[in-house]
Design an enzyme around this catalytic site. Structure first.
Site, PDB file in Angstrom:
ATOM      1  N   ASP A 155      -7.088  -3.877   1.295  1.00  0.00           N
ATOM      2  CA  ASP A 155      -6.730  -3.716   2.711  1.00  0.00           C
ATOM      3  C   ASP A 155      -7.999  -3.675   3.565  1.00  0.00           C
ATOM      4  O   ASP A 155      -8.071  -2.978   4.576  1.00  0.00           O
ATOM      5  CB  ASP A 155      -5.888  -2.464   2.939  1.00  0.00           C
ATOM      6  CG  ASP A 155      -5.173  -2.459   4.289  1.00  0.00           C
ATOM      7  OD1 ASP A 155      -4.957  -3.550   4.847  1.00  0.00           O
ATOM      8  OD2 ASP A 155      -4.851  -1.366   4.789  1.00  0.00           O
ATOM      9  N   HIS A 189       0.828  -1.220   0.000  1.00  0.00           N
ATOM     10  CA  HIS A 189       0.000   0.000   0.000  1.00  0.00           C
ATOM     11  C   HIS A 189       0.857   1.264   0.000  1.00  0.00           C
ATOM     12  O   HIS A 189       0.821   2.081   0.902  1.00  0.00           O
ATOM     13  CB  HIS A 189      -1.049   0.008   1.106  1.00  0.00           C
ATOM     14  CG  HIS A 189      -0.594  -0.279   2.498  1.00  0.00           C
ATOM     15  ND1 HIS A 189       0.507   0.307   3.075  1.00  0.00           N
ATOM     16  CD2 HIS A 189      -1.134  -1.072   3.457  1.00  0.00           C
ATOM     17  CE1 HIS A 189       0.635  -0.102   4.314  1.00  0.00           C
ATOM     18  NE2 HIS A 189      -0.345  -0.957   4.559  1.00  0.00           N
TER      19      HIS A 189
END
Length: 385
Positions: free
Chosen positions: A274, A216
């Protein structure tokens, strides 16, 4: 099973015949198919390989980071993920005590074995505990459990999952990191840089040792970063690293996302959610391991009593929409970042070739309205949504 639709990769109207694996992909014009099956409107439907999520902490109110989560609840979470087009995933365990992490991994392995659709869980992602301990890089991970890379601990994870760890995220600032990354790489495990404030030489050493991904990217960093050196720029500039992104309109500034996509290129971009337990659920309080979180009315998952993000409520079909709308990618390129690219990162057999004969019968049929509206999802040729 035969599905008609536009192949996202080629924009050609095709008939996809599949069972456990794809048997054929034929041009409709060249080889007409008898009408009457469930999906026979190729001009209005798209067909693509099933989506793959390499980072999902929970879904539909179910926390994967709680060892007490019933196997049946994990099954409900998988069913809810199927409805978003995800056919394969890596449940993700974040930083915690050694015993707690092992218990969660054992519980998820049990679900992988016992659930009727447990094969959708193709392995596990361990995000931490070998991350940066400072505020910012640490993100929402509990500080008390941050610790250096330890191959003995990794061996315990593998033992708990019957060698099903596929991806490990760590910070390369630890002196032990290069040797740890090298050992995992030699064992066929993908390693990723994340939750880090590492400098350029540490990032380069990680890539040299075999790290393949940035987790990320653009998140889990300092609130205020220097012009240079800067770990985000260093990762963007490192061509040996792919990068995953959370494209929910909250985690990343649109301008940064577009610049990062250009730096990494479509080929080295991986879309992840996520997602935490609140994803696909109603606003309110939830848990992420030992952390109290809440889903706000504007779809943020935050640590309770703060504005600090702790995972997301993102769904993969919405993430693809956002990558087109915010990131400026074509639909074809956005789909690639959620299908063949993540499969390549974790060396997922039967999923790296796209919509081709011999690949697994993971197929998604959707409408582009311009949102991604899922019509049908197949796992190994069996309909699951």
């Amino acid at each position: 099973m035969i599905c008609l639709g536009r192949d996202v990769a080629t924009d050609e109207s095709v008939a996809v015949e599949f069972e456990e694996t794809i048997v054929s992909v034929r041009s409709v014009e060249a080889a007409p198919v008898e009408p009457g099956h469930e999906f026979s409107s190729p001009d209005r439907l798209y067909v693509t390989p099933g989506f793959i999520d390499l980072q999902v902490n929970g879904f539909a109110g179910v926390d994967f980071n709680d060892a007490a989560t019933p196997v049946e609840a994990i099954g409900r979470a998988l069913d809810a993920m199927f409805a978003t087009g995800v056919t394969r995933c890596l449940p993700t365990i974040i930083t915690g005590s050694p015993d707690a992490m092992l218990a969660c991994l054992r519980n998820l392995r049990r679900a992988q074995i016992e659930l009727p659709h447990g094969r959708a869980i193709v392995g596990f992602h361990v995000e931490g505990p070998h991350i940066g301990a400072e505020d910012g890089p640490r993100g929402a991970h509990p500080a008390r459990w941050v610790r250096p890379p330890d191959l003995d601990e990794f061996a315990c994870w593998q033992q708990a999952t019957d060698d099903n760890i596929r991806l490990v995220t760590l910070s390369p600032h630890w002196p032990e990191a290069p040797a740890y990354i090298s050992a995992l790489t030699k064992a066929g495990i993908a390693t990723s840089i994340g939750h880090t404030g590492a400098n350029a030489s540490q990032i380069a050493a990680a890539a040299e040792a075999g790290a393949i991904l940035s987790t990320h990217l653009g998140n889990a960093t300092y609130r205020v970063v220097r012009k240079f050196p800067n770990s985000i720029w260093d990762q963007l500039a490192e061509d040996r690293l792919n990068a995953s992104f959370i494209v929910d309109g909250l985690h990343l500034d649109p301008a940064f996302l577009r610049v990062a996509l250009r730096a990494k290129s479509v080929e080295r971009t991986v879309l992840v959610t996520d997602a935490a337990a609140p994803a696909g659920a109603s606003p309110g309080p939830y848990r992420l391991g030992e952390i109290d979180v809440e889903l706000t009315d504007d779809d943020r998952v935050v640590m309770t009593g703060t504005q600090k993000l702790a995972g997301s409520s993102l769904r993969m079909n919405r993430a693809i929409e956002n990558l087109v709308r915010i990131g400026g990618l074509s639909l074809r390129d956005a789909i690639q970042t959620a299908t063949v690219n993540p499969a390549r990162i974790i060396r997922l057999e039967g999923r790296t070739g796209g919509l081709k004969p011999g690949e697994r019968g993971d197929v998604v049929v959707f409408r582009h309205t311009p949102g991604i509206v899922i019509e049908a999802v197949y796992l190994d040729g069996s309909r699951v949504a």
